[in-house]
Scaffold this motif. Sequence first.
Motif, PDB file in Angstrom:
ATOM      1  N   LYS A 125       0.926  -1.151  -0.193  1.00 15.08           N
ATOM      2  CA  LYS A 125       0.102  -0.364   0.190  1.00 15.08           C
ATOM      3  C   LYS A 125       0.762   1.286  -0.437  1.00 15.08           C
ATOM      4  CE  LYS A 125      -4.520  -1.493   2.402  1.00 15.08           C
ATOM      5  NZ  LYS A 125      -5.197  -1.797   3.019  1.00 15.08           N
ATOM      6  N   GLU A 126       2.066   0.804   0.622  1.00 16.76           N
ATOM      7  CA  GLU A 126       3.007   2.480   0.720  1.00 16.76           C
ATOM      8  C   GLU A 126       4.277   2.523   0.431  1.00 16.76           C
ATOM      9  OE1 GLU A 126       4.066   3.231   4.982  1.00 16.76           O
ATOM     10  OE2 GLU A 126       1.539   2.878   5.593  1.00 16.76           O
ATOM     11  N   PHE A 127       4.386   0.628  -0.704  1.00 14.02           N
ATOM     12  CA  PHE A 127       5.704   1.272  -1.919  1.00 14.02           C
ATOM     13  C   PHE A 127       5.108   0.804  -3.486  1.00 14.02           C
ATOM     14  CE2 PHE A 127       9.205  -1.135  -3.076  1.00 14.02           C
ATOM     15  CZ  PHE A 127       9.882  -0.013  -3.348  1.00 14.02           C
ATOM     16  N   ASP A 128       5.043  -0.495  -3.178  1.00 10.79           N
ATOM     17  CA  ASP A 128       4.775  -1.727  -4.171  1.00 10.79           C
ATOM     18  C   ASP A 128       3.347  -0.587  -5.651  1.00 10.79           C
ATOM     19  OD1 ASP A 128       6.457  -4.621  -3.738  1.00 10.79           O
ATOM     20  OD2 ASP A 128       6.131  -3.276  -1.859  1.00 10.79           O
ATOM     21  N   ILE A 129       2.843  -0.711  -4.974  1.00 12.60           N
ATOM     22  CA  ILE A 129       1.789  -0.245  -6.388  1.00 12.60           C
ATOM     23  C   ILE A 129       1.987   1.064  -5.868  1.00 12.60           C
ATOM     24  CG2 ILE A 129      -0.806   0.198  -5.988  1.00 12.60           C
ATOM     25  CD1 ILE A 129      -0.400  -2.494  -6.145  1.00 12.60           C
ATOM     26  N   PRO A 130       1.993   2.115  -5.188  1.00 11.05           N
ATOM     27  CA  PRO A 130       2.110   3.385  -5.911  1.00 11.05           C
ATOM     28  C   PRO A 130       3.609   3.570  -6.339  1.00 11.05           C
ATOM     29  CG  PRO A 130       1.917   3.760  -3.168  1.00 11.05           C
ATOM     30  CD  PRO A 130       2.129   1.916  -3.627  1.00 11.05           C
ATOM     31  N   TYR A 131       4.499   3.180  -6.342  1.00 10.12           N
ATOM     32  CA  TYR A 131       6.159   3.298  -7.019  1.00 10.12           C
ATOM     33  C   TYR A 131       5.056   2.695  -8.938  1.00 10.12           C
ATOM     34  CZ  TYR A 131      11.292   2.918  -7.697  1.00 10.12           C
ATOM     35  OH  TYR A 131      12.228   3.650  -8.172  1.00 10.12           O
ATOM     36  N   ILE A 132       4.186   1.186  -8.274  1.00  3.55           N
ATOM     37  CA  ILE A 132       4.073   0.912  -9.726  1.00  3.55           C
ATOM     38  C   ILE A 132       3.783   1.827 -10.336  1.00  3.55           C
ATOM     39  CG2 ILE A 132       2.943  -0.623 -11.293  1.00  3.55           C
ATOM     40  CD1 ILE A 132       3.735  -2.588  -9.088  1.00  3.55           C
ATOM     41  N   SER A 133       2.572   2.399 -10.425  1.00  4.37           N
ATOM     42  CA  SER A 133       1.415   3.242 -10.936  1.00  4.37           C
ATOM     43  C   SER A 133       2.302   4.606 -10.903  1.00  4.37           C
ATOM     44  CB  SER A 133       0.139   3.551  -9.576  1.00  4.37           C
ATOM     45  OG  SER A 133      -0.521   2.824  -9.343  1.00  4.37           O
ATOM     46  N   ARG A 134       3.300   4.942 -10.454  1.00  3.67           N
ATOM     47  CA  ARG A 134       4.428   5.885 -10.952  1.00  3.67           C
ATOM     48  C   ARG A 134       5.042   6.094 -11.961  1.00  3.67           C
ATOM     49  NH1 ARG A 134       5.340   7.038  -4.708  1.00  3.67           N
ATOM     50  NH2 ARG A 134       2.881   8.249  -3.822  1.00  3.67           N
ATOM     51  N   ARG A 135       5.636   4.604 -12.492  1.00  3.73           N
ATOM     52  CA  ARG A 135       6.331   4.446 -13.109  1.00  3.73           C
ATOM     53  C   ARG A 135       5.491   4.232 -14.381  1.00  3.73           C
ATOM     54  NH1 ARG A 135      10.863   6.889 -12.867  1.00  3.73           N
ATOM     55  NH2 ARG A 135      11.362   5.675 -14.756  1.00  3.73           N
ATOM     56  N   PHE A 136       4.377   3.927 -13.971  1.00  3.78           N
ATOM     57  CA  PHE A 136       3.269   3.427 -15.155  1.00  3.78           C
ATOM     58  C   PHE A 136       3.200   5.021 -16.150  1.00  3.78           C
ATOM     59  CE2 PHE A 136       1.110  -0.441 -14.214  1.00  3.78           C
ATOM     60  CZ  PHE A 136       1.804  -1.138 -15.525  1.00  3.78           C
ATOM     61  N   LEU A 137       3.328   5.962 -15.215  1.00  7.01           N
ATOM     62  CA  LEU A 137       2.543   7.481 -15.233  1.00  7.01           C
ATOM     63  C   LEU A 137       4.141   8.180 -16.437  1.00  7.01           C
ATOM     64  CD1 LEU A 137      -0.133   9.023 -13.314  1.00  7.01           C
ATOM     65  CD2 LEU A 137      -0.207   7.680 -15.065  1.00  7.01           C
ATOM     66  N   ILE A 138       5.064   7.727 -15.530  1.00  4.79           N
ATOM     67  CA  ILE A 138       6.101   8.184 -16.391  1.00  4.79           C
ATOM     68  C   ILE A 138       6.525   7.569 -17.236  1.00  4.79           C
ATOM     69  CG2 ILE A 138       9.069   8.113 -15.678  1.00  4.79           C
ATOM     70  CD1 ILE A 138       8.139   8.599 -12.601  1.00  4.79           C
ATOM     71  N   ASN A 139       6.337   6.408 -17.349  1.00  2.49           N
ATOM     72  CA  ASN A 139       6.716   5.639 -18.629  1.00  2.49           C
ATOM     73  C   ASN A 139       5.801   5.883 -20.004  1.00  2.49           C
ATOM     74  OD1 ASN A 139       9.449   3.864 -18.686  1.00  2.49           O
ATOM     75  ND2 ASN A 139       8.619   3.361 -17.194  1.00  2.49           N
ATOM     76  N   GLU A 140       4.796   6.729 -19.817  1.00  2.00           N
ATOM     77  CA  GLU A 140       3.224   7.128 -20.500  1.00  2.00           C
ATOM     78  C   GLU A 140       2.684   5.352 -21.247  1.00  2.00           C
ATOM     79  OE1 GLU A 140       5.270   9.028 -23.891  1.00  2.00           O
ATOM     80  OE2 GLU A 140       5.845  11.514 -22.797  1.00  2.00           O
ATOM     81  N   LEU A 141       2.733   4.806 -19.612  1.00  2.00           N
ATOM     82  CA  LEU A 141       1.910   3.940 -19.694  1.00  2.00           C
ATOM     83  C   LEU A 141       0.148   4.432 -19.484  1.00  2.00           C
ATOM     84  CD1 LEU A 141       4.050   0.783 -19.361  1.00  2.00           C
ATOM     85  CD2 LEU A 141       3.293   1.492 -21.515  1.00  2.00           C
ATOM     86  N   PRO A 142      -0.719   3.849 -19.940  1.00  2.00           N
ATOM     87  CA  PRO A 142      -2.260   4.289 -19.192  1.00  2.00           C
ATOM     88  C   PRO A 142      -2.555   3.489 -18.005  1.00  2.00           C
ATOM     89  CG  PRO A 142      -2.317   2.311 -21.022  1.00  2.00           C
ATOM     90  CD  PRO A 142      -0.995   2.763 -21.208  1.00  2.00           C
ATOM     91  N   LEU A 143      -2.663   3.489 -16.404  1.00  2.00           N
ATOM     92  CA  LEU A 143      -2.575   3.210 -15.778  1.00  2.00           C
ATOM     93  C   LEU A 143      -4.279   2.146 -15.634  1.00  2.00           C
ATOM     94  CD1 LEU A 143      -1.497   2.686 -12.839  1.00  2.00           C
ATOM     95  CD2 LEU A 143      -2.581   4.905 -12.037  1.00  2.00           C
ATOM     96  N   PRO A 144      -3.640   0.598 -15.378  1.00  2.00           N
ATOM     97  CA  PRO A 144      -4.679   0.138 -15.050  1.00  2.00           C
ATOM     98  C   PRO A 144      -6.180   0.656 -14.828  1.00  2.00           C
ATOM     99  CG  PRO A 144      -2.942  -0.745 -15.575  1.00  2.00           C
ATOM    100  CD  PRO A 144      -3.194   0.189 -14.880  1.00  2.00           C
ATOM    101  N   GLY A 145      -7.711   0.424 -14.865  1.00  2.00           N
ATOM    102  CA  GLY A 145      -8.384   0.965 -14.200  1.00  2.00           C
ATOM    103  C   GLY A 145      -8.849   0.526 -12.670  1.00  2.00           C
TER     104      GLY A 145
END
Length: 244
Positions: A125-145
């Motif tokens: 909740k505090e590391f893996d999921i936020p980190y993955i979500s941020r890197r999705f956006l930084i890499n210009e990938l759509p964040l799954p719903g």
Amino acid sequence: MTPSTPYNLQHLLLLDIETVPQYQHFEELPEEWKALWADKISKTMPENFSAAEWYPHRAGIMAEFGKIICISTGFFYYDKANRLCFRIKSYHHADEKKLLSEFAQKLESFHQSIPGFHFAGHNIKEFDIPYISRRFLINELPLPGFMQFSGKKPWETNMIDTMQLWKFGDFKNYTSLKLLAACLGIETPKDDMDGSQVKDVYYVEKNMDRIVTYCRKDVVTVAQIILRFLNQPLLPPANIFIAD
């Protein structure tokens, strides 16, 4: 699932990530990013460190200055003999965008099979999921719903976090995966590395296989911890499988 079980084991997608600084050395950062780094850690950096010295210690855990090099996932299932089993799949690539794209395909496939699935892991909740979500956006990938957690209340998110479960409402408590496993009597492999060594294994040794193995073992440990929380028998090694 029994009436006393709060969630269905087969609806869980366990995950763990390994991250490193985007650059091996602080000196490699563009000048603008050196300044941004200094500003980012100005209030938390120990007095006896410079911004350059603190970079290899903390950059990898900050999504703005780090990157994901491995994601390992795992899920429970019952085989034809009705034995509880666990299958692990790891994703790694030198190109982080390709790594995340492959992971997104896995998520979509799992979501199609189990629309109400929950992510599970330790401190996700505090590391893996936020980190993955941020890197999705930084890499210009759509964040799954199903990873759109902004504005949601804690109980509205589809996450089972073993660190949060262990807190029992204590907001101040942090317990490492290694310590929690030891407390619950779960044996963990005696590895020759820990999280602080991942960056050197990646940049110096260039040994991705070693990092993948380390990441997989953390996912297995989380699986065993979840079973202990449910007061169920631990998985024997023969019931744990690694997918190609």
